[in-house]
Design a protein around this motif. Sequence first.
Motif, PDB file in Angstrom:
ATOM      1  N   PHE A  75       0.820  -1.215   0.000  1.00 40.75           N
ATOM      2  CA  PHE A  75       0.000   0.000   0.000  1.00 40.75           C
ATOM      3  C   PHE A  75       0.853   1.263   0.000  1.00 40.75           C
ATOM      4  CE2 PHE A  75      -2.292  -3.317   2.492  1.00 40.75           C
ATOM      5  CZ  PHE A  75      -3.177  -3.676   1.481  1.00 40.75           C
ATOM      6  N   THR A  76       2.034   1.214   0.602  1.00 42.66           N
ATOM      7  CA  THR A  76       2.902   2.389   0.549  1.00 42.66           C
ATOM      8  C   THR A  76       3.331   2.651  -0.886  1.00 42.66           C
ATOM      9  OG1 THR A  76       4.956   1.171   0.994  1.00 42.66           O
ATOM     10  CG2 THR A  76       3.741   1.983   2.889  1.00 42.66           C
ATOM     11  N   ARG A 108       2.006   3.665  10.237  1.00 41.60           N
ATOM     12  CA  ARG A 108       3.382   3.466   9.772  1.00 41.60           C
ATOM     13  C   ARG A 108       3.822   4.424   8.673  1.00 41.60           C
ATOM     14  NH1 ARG A 108       1.115  -0.777  11.888  1.00 41.60           N
ATOM     15  NH2 ARG A 108       2.405  -2.212  13.110  1.00 41.60           N
ATOM     16  N   ASP A 109       2.898   5.024   7.972  1.00 42.42           N
ATOM     17  CA  ASP A 109       3.254   5.910   6.867  1.00 42.42           C
ATOM     18  C   ASP A 109       2.759   7.323   7.181  1.00 42.42           C
ATOM     19  OD1 ASP A 109       3.620   7.278   4.458  1.00 42.42           O
ATOM     20  OD2 ASP A 109       3.180   5.509   3.246  1.00 42.42           O
ATOM     21  N   PRO A 110       3.659   8.226   7.565  1.00 42.11           N
ATOM     22  CA  PRO A 110       3.237   9.568   7.972  1.00 42.11           C
ATOM     23  C   PRO A 110       2.702  10.425   6.831  1.00 42.11           C
ATOM     24  CG  PRO A 110       5.638   9.421   7.883  1.00 42.11           C
ATOM     25  CD  PRO A 110       5.119   8.032   7.692  1.00 42.11           C
ATOM     26  N   TYR A 139      -2.302 -20.854  11.591  1.00 47.41           N
ATOM     27  CA  TYR A 139      -2.688 -19.463  11.431  1.00 47.41           C
ATOM     28  C   TYR A 139      -1.461 -18.548  11.494  1.00 47.41           C
ATOM     29  CZ  TYR A 139      -7.551 -20.865  12.054  1.00 47.41           C
ATOM     30  OH  TYR A 139      -8.787 -21.439  11.909  1.00 47.41           O
ATOM     31  N   ARG A 140      -1.509 -17.561  10.648  1.00 49.41           N
ATOM     32  CA  ARG A 140      -0.472 -16.526  10.604  1.00 49.41           C
ATOM     33  C   ARG A 140      -1.141 -15.162  10.566  1.00 49.41           C
ATOM     34  NH1 ARG A 140       2.014 -19.236   5.434  1.00 49.41           N
ATOM     35  NH2 ARG A 140      -0.089 -20.129   5.472  1.00 49.41           N
ATOM     36  N   SER A 141      -0.344 -14.128  10.691  1.00 47.94           N
ATOM     37  CA  SER A 141      -0.902 -12.781  10.648  1.00 47.94           C
ATOM     38  C   SER A 141      -1.412 -12.454   9.246  1.00 47.94           C
ATOM     39  CB  SER A 141       0.159 -11.758  11.052  1.00 47.94           C
ATOM     40  OG  SER A 141      -0.387 -10.447  11.056  1.00 47.94           O
ATOM     41  N   SER A 142      -2.408 -11.596   9.188  1.00 48.18           N
ATOM     42  CA  SER A 142      -2.863 -11.100   7.892  1.00 48.18           C
ATOM     43  C   SER A 142      -1.815 -10.210   7.243  1.00 48.18           C
ATOM     44  CB  SER A 142      -4.161 -10.295   8.051  1.00 48.18           C
ATOM     45  OG  SER A 142      -5.253 -11.113   8.392  1.00 48.18           O
ATOM     46  N   TRP A 143      -0.936  -9.578   8.057  1.00 50.82           N
ATOM     47  CA  TRP A 143      -0.076  -8.500   7.563  1.00 50.82           C
ATOM     48  C   TRP A 143       1.363  -8.646   8.034  1.00 50.82           C
ATOM     49  CZ3 TRP A 143      -3.609  -6.380   4.577  1.00 50.82           C
ATOM     50  CH2 TRP A 143      -4.952  -6.355   5.021  1.00 50.82           C
ATOM     51  N   THR A 144       2.268  -8.072   7.242  1.00 49.68           N
ATOM     52  CA  THR A 144       3.656  -7.919   7.664  1.00 49.68           C
ATOM     53  C   THR A 144       4.079  -6.471   7.444  1.00 49.68           C
ATOM     54  OG1 THR A 144       4.683  -8.385   5.497  1.00 49.68           O
ATOM     55  CG2 THR A 144       4.179 -10.282   6.924  1.00 49.68           C
ATOM     56  N   TRP A 145       5.123  -6.083   8.152  1.00 49.22           N
ATOM     57  CA  TRP A 145       5.757  -4.785   7.953  1.00 49.22           C
ATOM     58  C   TRP A 145       7.254  -4.985   8.089  1.00 49.22           C
ATOM     59  CZ3 TRP A 145       5.005  -0.266   5.868  1.00 49.22           C
ATOM     60  CH2 TRP A 145       5.823   0.816   6.196  1.00 49.22           C
ATOM     61  N   LYS A 194      -1.072   6.322  17.587  1.00 48.43           N
ATOM     62  CA  LYS A 194       0.262   6.572  17.047  1.00 48.43           C
ATOM     63  C   LYS A 194       0.212   7.203  15.650  1.00 48.43           C
ATOM     64  CE  LYS A 194       2.524   2.825  19.597  1.00 48.43           C
ATOM     65  NZ  LYS A 194       3.358   1.597  19.496  1.00 48.43           N
ATOM     66  N   SER A 195      -0.963   7.307  15.087  1.00 53.18           N
ATOM     67  CA  SER A 195      -1.108   7.900  13.755  1.00 53.18           C
ATOM     68  C   SER A 195      -1.429   9.385  13.875  1.00 53.18           C
ATOM     69  CB  SER A 195      -2.228   7.194  12.982  1.00 53.18           C
ATOM     70  OG  SER A 195      -2.519   7.894  11.786  1.00 53.18           O
ATOM     71  N   SER A 196      -0.882  10.164  12.968  1.00 47.92           N
ATOM     72  CA  SER A 196      -1.194  11.592  12.926  1.00 47.92           C
ATOM     73  C   SER A 196      -2.347  11.897  11.971  1.00 47.92           C
ATOM     74  CB  SER A 196       0.039  12.391  12.498  1.00 47.92           C
ATOM     75  OG  SER A 196       0.460  11.996  11.192  1.00 47.92           O
ATOM     76  N   ALA A 197      -2.886  10.866  11.326  1.00 51.38           N
ATOM     77  CA  ALA A 197      -3.963  11.062  10.355  1.00 51.38           C
ATOM     78  C   ALA A 197      -5.282  11.395  11.052  1.00 51.38           C
ATOM     79  CB  ALA A 197      -4.143   9.803   9.506  1.00 51.38           C
TER      80      ALA A 197
END
Length: 288
Positions: A75-76, A108-110, A139-145, A194-197
């Motif tokens: 998405f970034t 994670r994306d400012p 089962y695993r996470s839906s997402w990684t970063w 933690k998001s500034s959005a």
Amino acid sequence: MEVIERTISAPCEGVMVEPVGGSSVGVLVLAGSSGRIETDRCRLLARTGISALSIRWFGGEGQPAGICEIPLETFTAAIDLLQAQGAGRVGVLGVSKGAEAALLLAIRDPRIDAVVALSPTSVVWANVGPGSDGNTYPYRSSWTWEDEPLPFVPYDDDWAPVEENEPIAYRTSYERNRQTFGEAAARAVIPIEKSSAEILLVAGGDDEMWPSLEFAQELASRGASAGRSVKVISASDAGHRARLPGEGPAAPSDRFRYGGTAEADAALGAKAWPDIVSVLEGRVFLGS
């Protein structure tokens, strides 16, 4: 307003719809577990003067077949494209699993200025379907970063639906999962403080897929505890699939019960629409 529509192949298969003359506002539009490219929703936004991009983020060529360890960097890269097209203000509009991704991305994306999360969750969930290895279990996470899986809540395989036949309501499954795996749920909380959005949450009280209104209220409470203003727009009789003005009723499903009615889901979308446009464009919330 006249719009221009074009298909894209990178960073993923998708569609970009822009008002003629372009726009300084760009929005990434994310579907839920259907995985579809949200062309109609992009057209709707473009007619208001917003450039809108929707991509296929799983199930496409070179992608996992399911929502399993999806890199948020997918998405970034789409945000990069919006900015390359001239977007000075960037938003993300997602529904359900797409809302989960939108909230996690904004942390994670400012560069993300606004998030509209339709039928959101307040925690990260386990995979829905197989990963790149073709396996659904374990089962695993839906997402990684940055190649690291995000903490997640697994599913309680002892849960059984009330319905003997499909379509099935999964709300009680998600409620039970959080109770069964309380420690995992605490680690998997989405820390939107933690998001500034700017964050707008839209949820129906009759959601039968998962308790999105409860999730939205939890997210808003987390924001408030950190001095952040997070707005929730809701309707007690709406379900999982709010419909925005100009969108027809959601297609019926023979697999899932989503709750609400066509009328209630449309009414919730109409109620939220002024605020959706307002927050994406960077104006003050209407009615706040």
